[in-house]
Structure formats: C-alpha cells, structure tokens
Design a protein around this motif. Structure first.
Motif, PDB file in Angstrom:
ATOM      1  N   LYS A   1      46.445  38.980  50.243  1.00  0.00           N
ATOM      2  CA  LYS A   1      45.971  40.354  50.166  1.00  0.00           C
ATOM      3  C   LYS A   1      46.146  40.899  48.741  1.00  0.00           C
ATOM      4  O   LYS A   1      47.147  40.617  48.073  1.00  0.00           O
ATOM      5  N   LEU A   2      45.173  41.688  48.317  1.00  0.00           N
ATOM      6  CA  LEU A   2      45.207  42.278  46.980  1.00  0.00           C
ATOM      7  C   LEU A   2      45.164  43.795  47.092  1.00  0.00           C
ATOM      8  O   LEU A   2      44.228  44.360  47.666  1.00  0.00           O
ATOM      9  N   GLU A   3      46.199  44.441  46.530  1.00  0.00           N
ATOM     10  CA  GLU A   3      46.251  45.900  46.491  1.00  0.00           C
ATOM     11  C   GLU A   3      46.187  46.351  45.037  1.00  0.00           C
ATOM     12  O   GLU A   3      46.909  45.838  44.179  1.00  0.00           O
ATOM     13  N   ILE A   4      45.334  47.323  44.773  1.00  0.00           N
ATOM     14  CA  ILE A   4      45.146  47.864  43.431  1.00  0.00           C
ATOM     15  C   ILE A   4      45.576  49.324  43.411  1.00  0.00           C
ATOM     16  O   ILE A   4      45.297  50.069  44.354  1.00  0.00           O
ATOM     17  N   VAL A   5      46.251  49.728  42.359  1.00  0.00           N
ATOM     18  CA  VAL A   5      46.582  51.142  42.179  1.00  0.00           C
ATOM     19  C   VAL A   5      45.343  51.864  41.665  1.00  0.00           C
ATOM     20  O   VAL A   5      44.715  51.419  40.703  1.00  0.00           O
ATOM     21  N   ALA A   6      44.974  52.954  42.308  1.00  0.00           N
ATOM     22  CA  ALA A   6      43.834  53.753  41.860  1.00  0.00           C
ATOM     23  C   ALA A   6      44.282  55.184  41.639  1.00  0.00           C
ATOM     24  O   ALA A   6      44.987  55.750  42.473  1.00  0.00           O
ATOM     25  N   VAL A   7      43.878  55.757  40.511  1.00  0.00           N
ATOM     26  CA  VAL A   7      44.244  57.138  40.205  1.00  0.00           C
ATOM     27  C   VAL A   7      43.031  58.062  40.232  1.00  0.00           C
ATOM     28  O   VAL A   7      43.121  59.215  39.849  1.00  0.00           O
ATOM     29  N   GLY A   8      41.906  57.538  40.701  1.00  0.00           N
ATOM     30  CA  GLY A   8      40.705  58.351  40.776  1.00  0.00           C
ATOM     31  C   GLY A   8      39.637  57.650  41.577  1.00  0.00           C
ATOM     32  O   GLY A   8      39.795  56.500  42.008  1.00  0.00           O
ATOM     33  N   ALA A   9      38.528  58.336  41.781  1.00  0.00           N
ATOM     34  CA  ALA A   9      37.423  57.756  42.521  1.00  0.00           C
ATOM     35  C   ALA A   9      36.885  56.521  41.807  1.00  0.00           C
ATOM     36  O   ALA A   9      36.433  55.564  42.452  1.00  0.00           O
ATOM     37  N   GLN A  10      36.945  56.514  40.474  1.00  0.00           N
ATOM     38  CA  GLN A  10      36.487  55.345  39.713  1.00  0.00           C
ATOM     39  C   GLN A  10      37.267  54.107  40.113  1.00  0.00           C
ATOM     40  O   GLN A  10      36.698  53.028  40.347  1.00  0.00           O
ATOM     41  N   GLY A  11      38.580  54.243  40.228  1.00  0.00           N
ATOM     42  CA  GLY A  11      39.408  53.107  40.587  1.00  0.00           C
ATOM     43  C   GLY A  11      39.152  52.646  42.010  1.00  0.00           C
ATOM     44  O   GLY A  11      39.141  51.445  42.298  1.00  0.00           O
ATOM     45  N   ALA A  12      38.935  53.593  42.912  1.00  0.00           N
ATOM     46  CA  ALA A  12      38.641  53.234  44.294  1.00  0.00           C
ATOM     47  C   ALA A  12      37.339  52.459  44.381  1.00  0.00           C
ATOM     48  O   ALA A  12      37.238  51.458  45.106  1.00  0.00           O
ATOM     49  N   ALA A  13      36.333  52.897  43.633  1.00  0.00           N
ATOM     50  CA  ALA A  13      35.040  52.213  43.645  1.00  0.00           C
ATOM     51  C   ALA A  13      35.151  50.809  43.068  1.00  0.00           C
ATOM     52  O   ALA A  13      34.629  49.840  43.637  1.00  0.00           O
ATOM     53  N   VAL A  14      35.831  50.670  41.937  1.00  0.00           N
ATOM     54  CA  VAL A  14      35.984  49.361  41.307  1.00  0.00           C
ATOM     55  C   VAL A  14      36.727  48.403  42.233  1.00  0.00           C
ATOM     56  O   VAL A  14      36.329  47.250  42.423  1.00  0.00           O
ATOM     57  N   ALA A  15      37.825  48.870  42.815  1.00  0.00           N
ATOM     58  CA  ALA A  15      38.610  48.024  43.715  1.00  0.00           C
ATOM     59  C   ALA A  15      37.763  47.562  44.900  1.00  0.00           C
ATOM     60  O   ALA A  15      37.816  46.397  45.312  1.00  0.00           O
ATOM     61  N   ALA A  16      36.983  48.478  45.461  1.00  0.00           N
ATOM     62  CA  ALA A  16      36.136  48.125  46.602  1.00  0.00           C
ATOM     63  C   ALA A  16      35.050  47.136  46.198  1.00  0.00           C
ATOM     64  O   ALA A  16      34.797  46.149  46.901  1.00  0.00           O
ATOM     65  N   GLU A  17      34.425  47.385  45.088  1.00  0.00           N
ATOM     66  CA  GLU A  17      33.329  46.520  44.638  1.00  0.00           C
ATOM     67  C   GLU A  17      33.800  45.120  44.269  1.00  0.00           C
ATOM     68  O   GLU A  17      33.039  44.154  44.410  1.00  0.00           O
ATOM     69  N   GLU A  18      35.045  45.006  43.818  1.00  0.00           N
ATOM     70  CA  GLU A  18      35.557  43.699  43.396  1.00  0.00           C
ATOM     71  C   GLU A  18      36.347  42.985  44.493  1.00  0.00           C
ATOM     72  O   GLU A  18      36.957  41.958  44.248  1.00  0.00           O
ATOM     73  N   GLY A  19      36.331  43.540  45.696  1.00  0.00           N
ATOM     74  CA  GLY A  19      36.888  42.820  46.834  1.00  0.00           C
ATOM     75  C   GLY A  19      38.362  42.995  47.103  1.00  0.00           C
ATOM     76  O   GLY A  19      38.964  42.184  47.824  1.00  0.00           O
ATOM     77  N   ALA A  20      38.992  44.058  46.572  1.00  0.00           N
ATOM     78  CA  ALA A  20      40.393  44.326  46.908  1.00  0.00           C
ATOM     79  C   ALA A  20      40.497  44.696  48.385  1.00  0.00           C
ATOM     80  O   ALA A  20      39.538  45.170  48.997  1.00  0.00           O
ATOM     81  N   ASP A  21      41.663  44.465  48.951  1.00  0.00           N
ATOM     82  CA  ASP A  21      41.890  44.774  50.365  1.00  0.00           C
ATOM     83  C   ASP A  21      42.374  46.198  50.580  1.00  0.00           C
ATOM     84  O   ASP A  21      42.075  46.812  51.604  1.00  0.00           O
ATOM     85  N   ARG A  22      43.117  46.717  49.599  1.00  0.00           N
ATOM     86  CA  ARG A  22      43.728  48.042  49.734  1.00  0.00           C
ATOM     87  C   ARG A  22      43.812  48.678  48.364  1.00  0.00           C
ATOM     88  O   ARG A  22      43.815  47.989  47.335  1.00  0.00           O
ATOM     89  N   ILE A  23      43.931  49.993  48.363  1.00  0.00           N
ATOM     90  CA  ILE A  23      44.367  50.693  47.155  1.00  0.00           C
ATOM     91  C   ILE A  23      45.578  51.535  47.504  1.00  0.00           C
ATOM     92  O   ILE A  23      45.705  52.037  48.630  1.00  0.00           O
TER      93      ILE A  23
END
Length: 246
Positions: A2-24
């Motif tokens: 599983k891959l979790e990415i820290v997101a501090v904005g909508a930009q980070g949420a979009a990037v994480a989703a588009e690149e296949g992360a499991d969680r933010i």
C-alpha cells in the motif's frame, strides 16, 4: 504494498489519485509537521480524488508536542466528527503523556469519537509513536484501542535507520494492525521494508515552490527565509514510489 501520500491541497490529492496511490493523509501546514485540514480543503480533496483513493485527514489542532490539554482534545474530537461526517475514510491521531507513553484516556476518547461518528472509520496512530520508549511494545496498546494501523519510522530519524524496530513492530502486531513505514523514507528503502514484512509505506513526496525574486544587491536569504515558498506534491516522486512499491 500500500502507498500513502501526504497531500496538503487538492493538487496533491489529484496527483496521488492519478498516479495510483492507495491513500492520502490530508493535512495543512506541513512545514509545521502537519495540522488538521479545513472542511473546505476536505471537500476540495474529495472532488480532486474523485473516489479513486481513501482520504485520511490528520487530526492535530496545533503544532509542537503531542501533550494535549482537555481543550485540545475536545477541539480534535470536534474536528474528527466534522471530517468523518464529510466522508473521510479514517483519521490520523495520537496523544502522549509527559513521560512519552501513549496517553490512553485521551487517545481512547478520540478513537471512540471517530467510531461513534462512523463505525467503519479507520484509525491511524501517527508518528508520535516514535517518541515512546519502545514503539514495538506500544503496538499492544494500539491493538487494544482498536487502531487499524500505525505510522512509524521505527523510533529513528529516518525509516532506513529504524528498519530493525519496524520489523519488531510487524512481529508484535502479528497481523492485528498494519505497520506503515514513514519518516525520511527513501525509495531504496522500499524493497528492504517489503522483505522485512511491512505492507505499507508513507511519504510526503513534496517539492517546494517559490516565486522569490532577490532584489539587486540584496543578500540571498531565500534558502532560509523565503516568504513565498510553499509545498506541492511532486508527481515524479509519487510515480516512482508507486513503481517501487508494486
């Protein structure tokens, strides 16, 4: 893995989703170690992620230590209720005593608030665990408190230095909760973590953006006091982490 990415904005949420992360882990003020995101940010992140990943907001009402007053805990309980009611999949929490142990009554109050709001909410104990005397021993308390996972660097400054403790945490958890490695994580650590039995990794994958323009003849102080700097999620880092953790 599983891959979790820290997101501090909508930009980070979009990037994480588009690149296949499991969680933010959604938060704000990462330069302060992360604080609770606003309801507006939660809404924007949900729209940007478009249901492609889980969103777990950090619940931390102020920067600094993890020794919280009754008013702090009450504030965080309110934040938990609001963000879970908005559709968060879980929350990221943690409270310590002055001795550095898990503050069981305060942590239980936050955990109970989350589960009373949504019985299916996931509970993640954040890196406050790394300030406890023995993170592996603390795993037992988290299991008893109903936690889903724990985020840790193995009590070290970086994941690479804490792999032995992380492996002990995995053995102590015995499948009862997920041990997620995070904190100074290098991509080269991921295969070693997989070999040690870990099933999840967490990284900020951040890049600093700046519009600093140094006036002619002025000292170059941007490196230490750039008032224009802010953090965004680096797509290339997220993509590389996804590739490494498959």
């Amino acid at each position: 893995m599983k891959l979790e990415i820290v997101a501090v904005g909508a930009q980070g949420a979009a990037v994480a989703a588009e690149e296949g992360a499991d969680r933010i882990e959604l938060c704000t003020a990462l330069e302060l170690g992360g604080l609770t995101p606003s309801q507006g940010l939660m809404d924007a992140a949900q729209e940007a992620a478009d249901g492609r990943l889980e969103i777990h907001p950090l619940i931390r009402s102020r920067p600094g230590d993890f020794l919280y007053s009754g008013a702090d805990v009450d504030t965080m309980a309110r934040e938990i209720r609001f963000l879970l009611s908005q559709g968060a999949h879980g929350v990221v929490i943690g409270v310590l005593t002055a001795a550095g142990d898990i503050d069981v009554p305060a942590t239980r109050k936050l955990a109970d608030t989350a589960l009373e709001t949504n019985s299916e909410a996931q509970l993640t104990f954040h890196r406050a665990i790394d300030q406890t005397p023995d993170p592996a021993a603390a795993v037992e308390q988290l299991v008893e408190l109903g936690f889903t996972r724990v985020l840790s660097s193995g009590g070290a400054a970086t994941v690479g230095e804490g792999i032995a403790t992380l492996e002990r945490m995995v053995h102590r958890a015995a499948g009862r909760l997920e041990v997620m490695a995070g904190g100074g994580l290098a991509l080269a650590d991921i295969p070693v973590l997989q070999a040690a039995g870990l099933s999840a990794v967490h990284l900020s994958a951040k890049t600093t953006v700046s519009t600093w323009k140094n006036p002619a003849g002025a000292p170059d102080t941007a490196a230490t006091s750039d008032p224009t700097a802010y953090m965004v999620t680096n797509r290339d880092l997220v993509r590389a982490a996804r590739t490494a953790s498959r």
